[in-house]
Scaffold this motif. Sequence first.
Motif, PDB file in Angstrom:
ATOM      1  N   TYR A  37       0.854  -1.181   0.000  1.00 39.88           N
ATOM      2  CA  TYR A  37       0.000   0.000   0.000  1.00 39.88           C
ATOM      3  C   TYR A  37       0.894   1.237   0.000  1.00 39.88           C
ATOM      4  O   TYR A  37       2.070   1.179   0.352  1.00 39.88           O
ATOM      5  N   ARG A  38       0.292   2.356  -0.378  1.00 37.26           N
ATOM      6  CA  ARG A  38       1.013   3.621  -0.257  1.00 37.26           C
ATOM      7  C   ARG A  38       0.051   4.716   0.196  1.00 37.26           C
ATOM      8  O   ARG A  38      -1.159   4.640  -0.037  1.00 37.26           O
ATOM      9  N   GLN A  39       0.631   5.710   0.847  1.00 37.35           N
ATOM     10  CA  GLN A  39      -0.143   6.861   1.286  1.00 37.35           C
ATOM     11  C   GLN A  39       0.674   8.115   1.062  1.00 37.35           C
ATOM     12  O   GLN A  39       1.764   8.276   1.632  1.00 37.35           O
ATOM     13  N   ALA A  40       0.136   8.978   0.228  1.00 31.69           N
ATOM     14  CA  ALA A  40       0.770  10.256  -0.044  1.00 31.69           C
ATOM     15  C   ALA A  40       0.216  11.303   0.915  1.00 31.69           C
ATOM     16  O   ALA A  40      -0.898  11.144   1.438  1.00 31.69           O
ATOM     17  N   PRO A  41       0.961  12.379   1.142  1.00 31.79           N
ATOM     18  CA  PRO A  41       0.482  13.426   2.065  1.00 31.79           C
ATOM     19  C   PRO A  41      -0.879  13.963   1.641  1.00 31.79           C
ATOM     20  O   PRO A  41      -1.097  14.308   0.471  1.00 31.79           O
ATOM     21  N   GLY A  42      -1.798  13.988   2.586  1.00 30.97           N
ATOM     22  CA  GLY A  42      -3.123  14.531   2.315  1.00 30.97           C
ATOM     23  C   GLY A  42      -4.042  13.622   1.531  1.00 30.97           C
ATOM     24  O   GLY A  42      -5.151  14.028   1.164  1.00 30.97           O
ATOM     25  N   LYS A  43      -3.596  12.396   1.279  1.00 34.07           N
ATOM     26  CA  LYS A  43      -4.420  11.468   0.501  1.00 34.07           C
ATOM     27  C   LYS A  43      -4.695  10.206   1.300  1.00 34.07           C
ATOM     28  O   LYS A  43      -3.992   9.898   2.259  1.00 34.07           O
ATOM     29  N   GLU A  44      -5.709   9.463   0.878  1.00 34.98           N
ATOM     30  CA  GLU A  44      -6.023   8.200   1.521  1.00 34.98           C
ATOM     31  C   GLU A  44      -5.034   7.118   1.090  1.00 34.98           C
ATOM     32  O   GLU A  44      -4.445   7.184   0.013  1.00 34.98           O
ATOM     33  N   ARG A  45      -4.890   6.132   1.933  1.00 33.63           N
ATOM     34  CA  ARG A  45      -4.038   5.001   1.608  1.00 33.63           C
ATOM     35  C   ARG A  45      -4.649   4.231   0.439  1.00 33.63           C
ATOM     36  O   ARG A  45      -5.875   4.046   0.383  1.00 33.63           O
ATOM     37  N   GLU A  46      -3.804   3.804  -0.483  1.00 34.56           N
ATOM     38  CA  GLU A  46      -4.307   3.061  -1.626  1.00 34.56           C
ATOM     39  C   GLU A  46      -3.506   1.778  -1.806  1.00 34.56           C
ATOM     40  O   GLU A  46      -2.299   1.723  -1.529  1.00 34.56           O
ATOM     41  N   LEU A  47      -4.189   0.761  -2.306  1.00 30.85           N
ATOM     42  CA  LEU A  47      -3.549  -0.512  -2.618  1.00 30.85           C
ATOM     43  C   LEU A  47      -2.771  -0.369  -3.917  1.00 30.85           C
ATOM     44  O   LEU A  47      -3.319   0.073  -4.924  1.00 30.85           O
ATOM     45  N   VAL A  48      -1.511  -0.749  -3.876  1.00 31.03           N
ATOM     46  CA  VAL A  48      -0.646  -0.639  -5.050  1.00 31.03           C
ATOM     47  C   VAL A  48      -0.576  -1.974  -5.799  1.00 31.03           C
ATOM     48  O   VAL A  48      -0.748  -2.036  -7.009  1.00 31.03           O
ATOM     49  N   ALA A  49      -0.305  -3.047  -5.031  1.00 34.22           N
ATOM     50  CA  ALA A  49      -0.136  -4.362  -5.650  1.00 34.22           C
ATOM     51  C   ALA A  49      -0.328  -5.433  -4.598  1.00 34.22           C
ATOM     52  O   ALA A  49      -0.098  -5.197  -3.411  1.00 34.22           O
ATOM     53  N   GLY A  50      -0.738  -6.604  -5.048  1.00 34.35           N
ATOM     54  CA  GLY A  50      -0.910  -7.729  -4.148  1.00 34.35           C
ATOM     55  C   GLY A  50      -0.447  -9.008  -4.808  1.00 34.35           C
ATOM     56  O   GLY A  50      -0.446  -9.119  -6.039  1.00 34.35           O
ATOM     57  N   ILE A  51      -0.047  -9.973  -3.977  1.00 37.11           N
ATOM     58  CA  ILE A  51       0.369 -11.271  -4.495  1.00 37.11           C
ATOM     59  C   ILE A  51      -0.194 -12.349  -3.577  1.00 37.11           C
ATOM     60  O   ILE A  51      -0.096 -12.256  -2.350  1.00 37.11           O
ATOM     61  N   SER A  52      -0.816 -13.344  -4.179  1.00 43.19           N
ATOM     62  CA  SER A  52      -1.459 -14.392  -3.401  1.00 43.19           C
ATOM     63  C   SER A  52      -0.440 -15.405  -2.896  1.00 43.19           C
ATOM     64  O   SER A  52       0.741 -15.370  -3.261  1.00 43.19           O
ATOM     65  N   THR A  90       5.303   9.445  -5.251  1.00 39.43           N
ATOM     66  CA  THR A  90       5.833   9.827  -3.943  1.00 39.43           C
ATOM     67  C   THR A  90       4.827   9.499  -2.844  1.00 39.43           C
ATOM     68  O   THR A  90       3.665   9.926  -2.900  1.00 39.43           O
ATOM     69  N   ALA A  91       5.271   8.733  -1.850  1.00 37.55           N
ATOM     70  CA  ALA A  91       4.385   8.288  -0.775  1.00 37.55           C
ATOM     71  C   ALA A  91       5.191   7.461   0.218  1.00 37.55           C
ATOM     72  O   ALA A  91       6.350   7.115  -0.033  1.00 37.55           O
ATOM     73  N   ILE A  92       4.553   7.138   1.320  1.00 40.79           N
ATOM     74  CA  ILE A  92       5.072   6.121   2.223  1.00 40.79           C
ATOM     75  C   ILE A  92       4.479   4.789   1.780  1.00 40.79           C
ATOM     76  O   ILE A  92       3.253   4.658   1.660  1.00 40.79           O
ATOM     77  N   TYR A  93       5.357   3.823   1.534  1.00 39.88           N
ATOM     78  CA  TYR A  93       4.945   2.500   1.065  1.00 39.88           C
ATOM     79  C   TYR A  93       5.022   1.512   2.230  1.00 39.88           C
ATOM     80  O   TYR A  93       6.064   1.413   2.892  1.00 39.88           O
ATOM     81  N   SER A  94       3.935   0.779   2.433  1.00 39.42           N
ATOM     82  CA  SER A  94       3.861  -0.172   3.542  1.00 39.42           C
ATOM     83  C   SER A  94       3.470  -1.546   3.026  1.00 39.42           C
ATOM     84  O   SER A  94       2.645  -1.653   2.106  1.00 39.42           O
TER      85      SER A  94
END
Length: 115
Positions: A37-52, A90-94
């Motif tokens: 996931y990533r979250q940019a300043p002032g924005k909601e967290r969004e799913l970037v990619a997933g792997i099963s 640009t964001a924090i990636y978790s």
Amino acid sequence: QVQLVESGGGLVQPGGSLRLSCVVSGFTFTDYAMKWYRQAPGKERELVAGISTAGGANYAGSVKDRFTISRDNSKNTVYLQMNSLKPEDTAIYSCNALNMRNEYWGQGTQVTVSS
């Protein structure tokens, strides 16, 4: 003790590449789907990619064909290869681990794309 530790973030110029890593411990890695996931300043967290657990991957439309998620079960590690980076990346990636019973989060790593 459950731990998810991200690394690989930093400052990169537009068009550049980074590879993020998330090393996990304290639970059975192969029992969990993994996500970035990533979250940019002032924005909601969004799913970037997933792997099963079986290795099937999916991506947000904004990163498809630029980012690649992978996992190495022998190293309890999930990766995110990011190419052709843009300032809007640009964001924090978790990283996130999820199954039917539990969900765990890492603390995140900062990615800054700027000239």
